[in-house]
Write a protein that holds these residues in place. Structure first.
Motif, mmCIF file in Angstrom:
data_model
loop_
_atom_site.group_PDB
_atom_site.id
_atom_site.type_symbol
_atom_site.label_atom_id
_atom_site.label_comp_id
_atom_site.label_asym_id
_atom_site.label_seq_id
_atom_site.Cartn_x
_atom_site.Cartn_y
_atom_site.Cartn_z
ATOM 1 N N PHE A 1 0.637 -1.202 -0.020
ATOM 2 C CA PHE A 1 -0.070 0.123 0.216
ATOM 3 C C PHE A 1 0.885 1.038 -0.147
ATOM 4 C CE2 PHE A 1 -2.150 3.332 2.578
ATOM 5 C CZ PHE A 1 -3.189 3.646 1.891
ATOM 6 N N ASP A 2 0.729 2.042 -0.990
ATOM 7 C CA ASP A 2 1.574 3.379 -1.019
ATOM 8 C C ASP A 2 0.649 4.712 -0.711
ATOM 9 O OD1 ASP A 2 3.942 1.989 -1.798
ATOM 10 O OD2 ASP A 2 3.088 1.689 -3.973
ATOM 11 N N LEU A 3 1.388 5.485 -0.473
ATOM 12 C CA LEU A 3 0.753 7.126 -0.257
ATOM 13 C C LEU A 3 1.653 8.026 -0.405
ATOM 14 C CD1 LEU A 3 1.264 8.452 2.810
ATOM 15 C CD2 LEU A 3 -0.725 6.934 3.404
ATOM 16 N N SER A 4 1.478 9.053 -0.798
ATOM 17 C CA SER A 4 2.324 10.280 -0.868
ATOM 18 C C SER A 4 1.739 11.325 0.056
ATOM 19 C CB SER A 4 2.660 10.517 -2.283
ATOM 20 O OG SER A 4 1.423 10.943 -2.935
ATOM 21 N N ILE A 5 2.508 12.524 0.110
ATOM 22 C CA ILE A 5 2.163 13.455 0.896
ATOM 23 C C ILE A 5 2.998 14.704 0.212
ATOM 24 C CG2 ILE A 5 2.273 14.950 2.978
ATOM 25 C CD1 ILE A 5 2.059 12.354 4.410
ATOM 26 N N ALA A 6 2.233 15.793 -0.180
ATOM 27 C CA ALA A 6 2.616 16.903 -0.771
ATOM 28 C C ALA A 6 1.681 18.100 -0.650
ATOM 29 C CB ALA A 6 3.054 16.597 -2.316
ATOM 30 N N ASP A 7 2.368 19.365 -0.488
ATOM 31 C CA ASP A 7 1.365 20.460 -0.538
ATOM 32 C C ASP A 7 0.314 20.459 0.149
ATOM 33 O OD1 ASP A 7 3.163 21.714 -2.378
ATOM 34 O OD2 ASP A 7 1.946 20.540 -4.078
ATOM 35 N N GLY A 8 0.427 19.693 1.526
ATOM 36 C CA GLY A 8 -0.732 19.819 2.387
ATOM 37 C C GLY A 8 -1.683 18.540 2.220
ATOM 38 N N GLU A 9 -1.603 17.803 1.363
ATOM 39 C CA GLU A 9 -2.499 16.440 0.833
ATOM 40 C C GLU A 9 -1.721 15.181 1.072
ATOM 41 O OE1 GLU A 9 -5.645 18.885 -1.858
ATOM 42 O OE2 GLU A 9 -3.805 17.886 -2.805
#
Length: 115
Positions: free
Chosen positions: A45-53
């Motif tokens: 399971f992958d997720l990313s975080i950028a620009d407050g999201e």
């Protein structure tokens, strides 16, 4: 007071949150999934975080960001769930989704890398 408002009040009172624009992009991969009281199992399971999201395959969640150089904490609240991600400087990460309808909780163990 609804659960959502109460959780945001708790997060806001903590006063430790950092402006999202001050944070570098982060990529996370989780290899263990734990659903409620069932035994944990392997996953990818992958997720990313950028620009407050926080972005997953399923949705994009606005997050508040807090912590320090030693540990980062990301908190997001949607109409269906409460999301918490913590990751330490060494990379270890824990992500949990607390789904209101049920209620249900899914937890993940893995690693995050700041890009």
């Amino acid at each position: 007071m609804t659960i959502r408002k109460s959780l945001w009040a708790t997060v806001t009172i903590a006063g430790m949150f950092i402006a999202p624009s001050a944070m570098a992009a982060t990529q996370c991969n989780f290899t263990t999934e734990c659903f409620e009281a069932e035994a944990c199992s392997e996953t990818s399971f992958d997720l990313s975080i950028a620009d407050g999201e926080m972005t997953t395959d399923a949705e994009t969640i606005p997050v508040s960001i807090g912590g320090s150089d030693a540990v980062r904490v990301y908190v997001g609240v949607t109409d269906s769930a409460f999301h918490v991600l913590t990751h330490v400087a060494s990379g270890f990460a824990r992500y949990s989704t607390h789904i209101y309808d049920g209620p249900l909780m899914v937890g993940y163990l893995g690693a995050c890398e700041v890009e």
